[in-house]
Design a protein around this motif. Structure first.
Motif, short mmCIF file in Angstrom:
data_model
loop_
_atom_site.label_atom_id
_atom_site.label_comp_id
_atom_site.label_asym_id
_atom_site.label_seq_id
_atom_site.Cartn_x
_atom_site.Cartn_y
_atom_site.Cartn_z
N THR A 31 43.58 37.55 33.19
CA THR A 31 43.71 37.68 34.63
C THR A 31 44.91 36.88 35.12
O THR A 31 44.97 35.67 34.87
N PRO A 32 45.85 37.52 35.80
CA PRO A 32 46.99 36.77 36.33
C PRO A 32 46.53 35.87 37.48
O PRO A 32 45.47 36.12 38.08
N PRO A 33 47.30 34.85 37.79
CA PRO A 33 46.90 33.99 38.91
C PRO A 33 46.88 34.78 40.21
O PRO A 33 47.72 35.65 40.44
N GLY A 34 45.89 34.49 41.04
CA GLY A 34 45.75 35.20 42.30
C GLY A 34 46.73 34.71 43.33
O GLY A 34 47.43 33.70 43.14
N PRO A 35 46.79 35.40 44.46
CA PRO A 35 47.68 34.98 45.54
C PRO A 35 47.16 33.68 46.16
O PRO A 35 45.98 33.34 46.03
N PRO A 36 48.01 32.94 46.85
CA PRO A 36 47.57 31.70 47.50
C PRO A 36 46.44 31.96 48.48
O PRO A 36 46.46 32.95 49.22
N GLU A 37 45.46 31.08 48.48
CA GLU A 37 44.31 31.24 49.37
C GLU A 37 44.74 31.24 50.83
O GLU A 37 45.59 30.44 51.25
N GLY A 38 44.18 32.16 51.59
CA GLY A 38 44.51 32.27 53.01
C GLY A 38 45.69 33.19 53.30
O GLY A 38 45.95 33.51 54.46
N SER A 39 46.39 33.63 52.24
CA SER A 39 47.53 34.53 52.44
C SER A 39 47.00 35.94 52.71
O SER A 39 45.86 36.28 52.36
N PRO A 40 47.81 36.80 53.32
CA PRO A 40 47.36 38.18 53.57
C PRO A 40 46.89 38.92 52.31
O PRO A 40 45.85 39.57 52.36
N PRO A 41 47.61 38.81 51.17
CA PRO A 41 47.09 39.49 49.98
C PRO A 41 45.72 38.95 49.54
O PRO A 41 44.85 39.72 49.13
N ALA A 42 45.51 37.64 49.65
CA ALA A 42 44.22 37.06 49.26
C ALA A 42 43.11 37.55 50.18
O ALA A 42 42.00 37.88 49.72
N ALA A 47 38.43 41.03 51.00
CA ALA A 47 37.65 42.06 51.70
C ALA A 47 37.28 43.20 50.76
O ALA A 47 36.16 43.70 50.78
N LEU A 48 38.22 43.63 49.92
CA LEU A 48 37.94 44.74 49.00
C LEU A 48 36.87 44.37 47.98
O LEU A 48 35.98 45.18 47.68
N ILE A 49 36.94 43.17 47.45
CA ILE A 49 36.03 42.77 46.38
C ILE A 49 34.64 42.47 46.92
O ILE A 49 33.64 42.93 46.36
N THR A 50 34.53 41.73 48.02
CA THR A 50 33.21 41.35 48.52
C THR A 50 32.42 42.54 49.06
O THR A 50 31.19 42.52 49.04
N THR A 51 33.10 43.57 49.51
CA THR A 51 32.39 44.75 50.04
C THR A 51 32.03 45.75 48.95
O THR A 51 31.27 46.69 49.20
N GLY A 55 35.44 48.12 43.46
CA GLY A 55 34.76 48.80 42.36
C GLY A 55 34.85 50.31 42.49
O GLY A 55 35.01 51.04 41.50
N PHE A 56 34.74 50.80 43.73
CA PHE A 56 34.89 52.23 43.99
C PHE A 56 36.30 52.70 43.63
O PHE A 56 36.47 53.75 42.98
#
Length: 129
Positions: A31-42, A47-51, A55-56
């Motif tokens: 897994t590559p490092p994620g975007p900085p917390e609080g940034s728009p990509p994060a 939102a995509l993952i928690t909903t 997965g869809f």
């Protein structure tokens, strides 16, 4: 060779989507490092993952990858993967400011998709009428 090029491109594109789609469920690639917390990509991925929507999307990638890899179902697979490819490019343009457009997977997926769409343009032309 001209007749084999779409088959090779479809196989590579299908394999890419199957691999990255399955990785979401099986975690076999680092897994590559994620975007900085609080940034728009994060926040976007949060939102995509928690909903469960992510997965869809990954399920559509797997099914589309399988369909694209099979020559008789390639065009249906392209129809399923088209919105995914457009969203990959839109994410790279709008969320990363274009910085991610030079990543190898983004170039590979967008180029192969465009080539396959162009090689079957006669079959897709009916959708525009």
């Amino acid at each position: 060779m001209k007749d084999k090029a779409p088959a090779i491109a479809g196989g590579i594109l299908g394999l890419a989507f199957i691999t990255f789609g399955l990785n979401h469920f099986l975690n076999f690639l680092p897994t590559p490092p994620g975007p900085p917390e609080g940034s728009p990509p994060a926040m976007f991925f949060g939102a995509l993952i928690t909903t469960g929507y992510f997965g869809f999307i990954k399920t559509i990638e797997i099914l589309g990858g399988i369909l694209v890899a099979i020559p008789k179902t390639r065009n249906i697979g392209l129809l399923a993967l088209g919105p995914v490819v457009v969203n990959i490019l839109a994410f790279q343009v709008f969320m990363t400011g274009g910085a991610g457009l030079t990543q190898a997977p983004v170039i590979l997926v967008s180029t192969l998709s465009a080539y396959l769409l162009w090689s079957a343009r006669g079959k897709f032309a009916g959708l525009l009428n």
